[in-house]
Design a protein around this motif. Structure first.
Motif, PDB file in Angstrom:
ATOM      1  N   GLY A  28      11.216  -1.838  -4.683  1.00  0.00           N
ATOM      2  CA  GLY A  28       9.806  -2.061  -4.367  1.00  0.00           C
ATOM      3  C   GLY A  28       9.565  -2.209  -2.879  1.00  0.00           C
ATOM      4  N   HIS A  29      10.422  -2.956  -2.214  1.00  0.00           N
ATOM      5  CA  HIS A  29      10.265  -3.145  -0.772  1.00  0.00           C
ATOM      6  C   HIS A  29      10.473  -1.835  -0.021  1.00  0.00           C
ATOM      7  N   LEU A  30      11.441  -1.022  -0.456  1.00  0.00           N
ATOM      8  CA  LEU A  30      11.678   0.252   0.212  1.00  0.00           C
ATOM      9  C   LEU A  30      10.502   1.202   0.026  1.00  0.00           C
ATOM     10  N   ILE A  31       9.902   1.203  -1.161  1.00  0.00           N
ATOM     11  CA  ILE A  31       8.737   2.052  -1.406  1.00  0.00           C
ATOM     12  C   ILE A  31       7.572   1.630  -0.516  1.00  0.00           C
ATOM     13  N   ILE A  32       7.302   0.334  -0.459  1.00  0.00           N
ATOM     14  CA  ILE A  32       6.179  -0.167   0.341  1.00  0.00           C
ATOM     15  C   ILE A  32       6.442   0.028   1.830  1.00  0.00           C
ATOM     16  N   LEU A  33       7.627  -0.369   2.274  1.00  0.00           N
ATOM     17  CA  LEU A  33       7.935  -0.253   3.697  1.00  0.00           C
ATOM     18  C   LEU A  33       8.059   1.212   4.116  1.00  0.00           C
ATOM     19  N   GLY A  34       8.611   2.052   3.237  1.00  0.00           N
ATOM     20  CA  GLY A  34       8.698   3.474   3.547  1.00  0.00           C
ATOM     21  C   GLY A  34       7.323   4.078   3.746  1.00  0.00           C
ATOM     22  N   SER A  35       6.373   3.670   2.915  1.00  0.00           N
ATOM     23  CA  SER A  35       4.992   4.137   3.078  1.00  0.00           C
ATOM     24  C   SER A  35       4.394   3.631   4.381  1.00  0.00           C
ATOM     25  N   LEU A  36       4.646   2.377   4.697  1.00  0.00           N
ATOM     26  CA  LEU A  36       4.101   1.780   5.916  1.00  0.00           C
ATOM     27  C   LEU A  36       4.667   2.444   7.166  1.00  0.00           C
ATOM     28  N   LEU A  37       5.954   2.818   7.108  1.00  0.00           N
ATOM     29  CA  LEU A  37       6.605   3.462   8.250  1.00  0.00           C
ATOM     30  C   LEU A  37       6.435   4.976   8.243  1.00  0.00           C
ATOM     31  N   ASP A  38       5.720   5.493   7.257  1.00  0.00           N
ATOM     32  CA  ASP A  38       5.520   6.936   7.110  1.00  0.00           C
ATOM     33  C   ASP A  38       6.858   7.661   6.978  1.00  0.00           C
ATOM     34  N   TYR A  39       7.716   7.105   6.147  1.00  0.00           N
ATOM     35  CA  TYR A  39       9.014   7.719   5.889  1.00  0.00           C
ATOM     36  C   TYR A  39       9.122   7.959   4.386  1.00  0.00           C
ATOM     37  N   PRO A 112       3.327   2.368  -3.949  1.00  0.00           N
ATOM     38  CA  PRO A 112       3.118   0.982  -3.506  1.00  0.00           C
ATOM     39  C   PRO A 112       2.217   0.143  -4.403  1.00  0.00           C
ATOM     40  N   LEU A 113       1.194   0.724  -4.981  1.00  0.00           N
ATOM     41  CA  LEU A 113       0.263  -0.077  -5.774  1.00  0.00           C
ATOM     42  C   LEU A 113       0.882  -0.497  -7.107  1.00  0.00           C
ATOM     43  N   SER A 114       1.636   0.394  -7.738  1.00  0.00           N
ATOM     44  CA  SER A 114       2.347   0.019  -8.964  1.00  0.00           C
ATOM     45  C   SER A 114       3.376  -1.064  -8.670  1.00  0.00           C
ATOM     46  N   VAL A 115       4.066  -0.914  -7.539  1.00  0.00           N
ATOM     47  CA  VAL A 115       5.060  -1.910  -7.131  1.00  0.00           C
ATOM     48  C   VAL A 115       4.394  -3.261  -6.920  1.00  0.00           C
ATOM     49  N   ALA A 116       3.240  -3.268  -6.238  1.00  0.00           N
ATOM     50  CA  ALA A 116       2.539  -4.527  -5.976  1.00  0.00           C
ATOM     51  C   ALA A 116       2.181  -5.233  -7.277  1.00  0.00           C
ATOM     52  N   GLY A 117       1.703  -4.469  -8.258  1.00  0.00           N
ATOM     53  CA  GLY A 117       1.374  -5.062  -9.553  1.00  0.00           C
ATOM     54  C   GLY A 117       2.594  -5.654 -10.229  1.00  0.00           C
ATOM     55  N   ALA A 118       3.720  -4.923 -10.174  1.00  0.00           N
ATOM     56  CA  ALA A 118       4.954  -5.417 -10.795  1.00  0.00           C
ATOM     57  C   ALA A 118       5.474  -6.660 -10.076  1.00  0.00           C
ATOM     58  N   LEU A 119       5.324  -6.708  -8.759  1.00  0.00           N
ATOM     59  CA  LEU A 119       5.752  -7.884  -8.002  1.00  0.00           C
ATOM     60  C   LEU A 119       4.979  -9.122  -8.456  1.00  0.00           C
ATOM     61  N   LEU A 262      -4.671  -6.058  -1.599  1.00  0.00           N
ATOM     62  CA  LEU A 262      -5.844  -6.376  -0.782  1.00  0.00           C
ATOM     63  C   LEU A 262      -6.026  -5.362   0.343  1.00  0.00           C
ATOM     64  N   THR A 263      -4.932  -5.003   0.997  1.00  0.00           N
ATOM     65  CA  THR A 263      -5.044  -4.019   2.090  1.00  0.00           C
ATOM     66  C   THR A 263      -5.487  -2.656   1.565  1.00  0.00           C
ATOM     67  N   ALA A 264      -5.087  -2.324   0.336  1.00  0.00           N
ATOM     68  CA  ALA A 264      -5.529  -1.063  -0.256  1.00  0.00           C
ATOM     69  C   ALA A 264      -7.005  -1.127  -0.616  1.00  0.00           C
ATOM     70  N   GLU A 265      -7.423  -2.244  -1.216  1.00  0.00           N
ATOM     71  CA  GLU A 265      -8.823  -2.407  -1.629  1.00  0.00           C
ATOM     72  C   GLU A 265      -9.769  -2.405  -0.433  1.00  0.00           C
ATOM     73  N   MET A 266      -9.348  -3.043   0.648  1.00  0.00           N
ATOM     74  CA  MET A 266     -10.198  -3.145   1.844  1.00  0.00           C
ATOM     75  C   MET A 266     -10.105  -1.896   2.727  1.00  0.00           C
ATOM     76  N   GLY A 267      -9.168  -1.005   2.399  1.00  0.00           N
ATOM     77  CA  GLY A 267      -9.026   0.200   3.198  1.00  0.00           C
ATOM     78  C   GLY A 267      -8.299  -0.004   4.507  1.00  0.00           C
ATOM     79  N   TRP A 268      -7.594  -1.128   4.637  1.00  0.00           N
ATOM     80  CA  TRP A 268      -6.876  -1.408   5.883  1.00  0.00           C
ATOM     81  C   TRP A 268      -5.599  -0.577   6.023  1.00  0.00           C
ATOM     82  N   VAL A 269      -4.995  -0.253   4.889  1.00  0.00           N
ATOM     83  CA  VAL A 269      -3.789   0.579   4.868  1.00  0.00           C
ATOM     84  C   VAL A 269      -3.964   1.666   3.841  1.00  0.00           C
ATOM     85  N   GLU A 270      -3.642   2.892   4.218  1.00  0.00           N
ATOM     86  CA  GLU A 270      -3.695   3.997   3.268  1.00  0.00           C
ATOM     87  C   GLU A 270      -2.295   4.203   2.703  1.00  0.00           C
ATOM     88  N   TRP A 271      -2.014   3.550   1.574  1.00  0.00           N
ATOM     89  CA  TRP A 271      -0.676   3.592   0.982  1.00  0.00           C
ATOM     90  C   TRP A 271      -0.441   4.941   0.333  1.00  0.00           C
TER      91      TRP A 271
END
Length: 273
Positions: A28-39, A112-119, A262-271
Motif C-alpha cells: 500500500g505504501h509503495l502504491i501511494i508513494l509511487g503515485s506521489l513520486l510519479d513512478y 491509491p484510493l483502494s489502498v487508503a480504504g483498506a488501510l 481527503l487529498t483526493a476529495e479536495m483535489g490537492w493530489v491527483e492520485w
C-alpha cells in the motif's frame, strides 16, 4: 543514470524495508508513494518486486541460524521436519488463492484510493482485536499444530488486497487463533520467507520482458535500501512487541488513509494507479 530516479529508488527502498514487517502494508505504501513520486511506469513494476526481495533477504539473514538449523535437519530431525511442515501448511492458502485471484486484484485494486480504504478498515480491525481479551495458548512456534498454521495461512491470504498488510493479517490472525504476541510475530516473519520468495519468482516470470541491464543501478539502490531498513525494522519490532500492542499502528493506518482520501476529495493530489 538520472539522479532523480536514483533518489526515488532510495526513498522507495527505505519505505519498503520499514513497512514490510510492520502491520501497515508495504504494498500500500509503495502504491501511494509511487503515485506521489510519479513512478508508476513499467520499470516501477519490476522495481517493486526487486526491493521486496531485498526485504525478505534481510529476514533470512536475521534468522539465518534458525533457517540453517531447519534446512540441516530436514532429512533426519523430526522437530525441524515439523517446523518445515508448518510453514508449508501456512503457505498453501496464499499460494492457491494468489494464483486464482492475483491478476484480478492487481488490475482493479492496485490504486491509491483502494489502498487508503483498506488501510482505514484494517486500522479499525486492529483496534477491535487489540481490545478483545484473547488468551494465548501457544507460547512458541514449536508448540503450533498444523491447524494453527493453516488458520494463520488463511489470515495471511487476506493480504492479497493491497493496503491490508501481510504481516498485520498474520499477526492479528495469530492473536485471534491463540498465539502469543511474540509467537505470532515470529511465525509471521518465518511465513514471509516462502510466501514472498514465491511471489517474487511468479512476478519476475510474469514481467520478464521488462527486465533490462540499464535499470540495474536503480534496482541495486532500492534493493540495498530495503535490505538495510528491513533488517533494522525486524529487530526493533521484536523488541517492541515484548511490551506493546499494535494500537499505534492502527491509528497510523487510519490517519494515513484519511489523508489520502481527503487529498483526493479536495483535489490537492491527483492520485494515479
Amino acid at each position: 543514470m538520472d539522479p532523480i530516479l536514483l533518489f526515488k529508488a532510495l526513498i522507495l527502498g527505505i519505505v519498503e524495508g520499514l513497512t514490510e514487517f510492520l502491520p501497515i502494508s508495504s504494498t500500500g505504501h509503495l502504491i501511494i508513494l509511487g503515485s506521489l513520486l510519479d513512478y508508476t511506469d513499467e520499470q516501477s513494476k519490476v522495481f517493486k518486486i526487486v526491493i521486496q526481495l531485498g526485504a525478505i533477504l534481510a529476514v533470512c539473514w536475521d534468522f539465518r541460524e534458525r533457517i540453517g538449523k531447519a534446512l540441516g535437519g530436514l532429512g533426519s530431525d523430526p522437530v525441524q521436519q515439523r517446523f518445515a511442515g508448518l510453514l508449508l501448511v501456512g503457505f498453501l492458502p496464499a499460494a492457491v488463492l494468489g494464483l486464482l485471484f492475483h491478476s484480478t486484484i492487481k488490475a482493479y485494486l492496485f490504486n491509491p484510493l483502494s489502498v487508503a480504504g483498506a488501510l482505514i478498515v484494517g486500522g479499525f480491525l486492529i483496534l477491535y482485536i487489540e481490545r478483545k481479551a484473547y488468551h494465548p495458548r501457544i507460547s512458541s512456534v514449536d508448540d503450533m499444530r498444523w491447524p494453527d498454521a493453516l488458520k494463520v495461512g488463511f489470515a495471511q491470504a487476506m493480504a492479497m488486497f493491497p493496503g491490508t498488510s501481510r504481516s498485520g493479517a498474520t499477526i492479528m490472525g495469530g492473536l485471534i487463533f491463540g498465539l502469543s504476541r511474540k509467537t505470532a510475530t515470529e511465525f509471521s516473519f518465518f511465513l514471509a520467507i516462502p510466501t514472498m520468495f514465491a511471489a517474487t519468482v511468479y512476478d519476475v516470470y510474469k514481467n520478464w520482458s521488462l527486465l533490462h541491464m540499464a535499470d540495474l543501478p536503480v534496482f541495486a539502490v532500492g534493493f540495498l535500501a530495503a535490505f538495510v531498513a528491513a533488517m533494522l525494522t525486524v529487530k526493533a519490532l521484536l523488541r517492541y512487541v515484548s511490551n506493546h500492542d499494535f494500537t499505534v499502528f492502527a491509528w497510523y493506518r487510519i490517519v494515513f488513509g484519511v489523508i489520502v482520501l481527503l487529498t483526493a476529495e479536495m483535489g490537492w493530489v491527483e492520485w494515479t494507479a
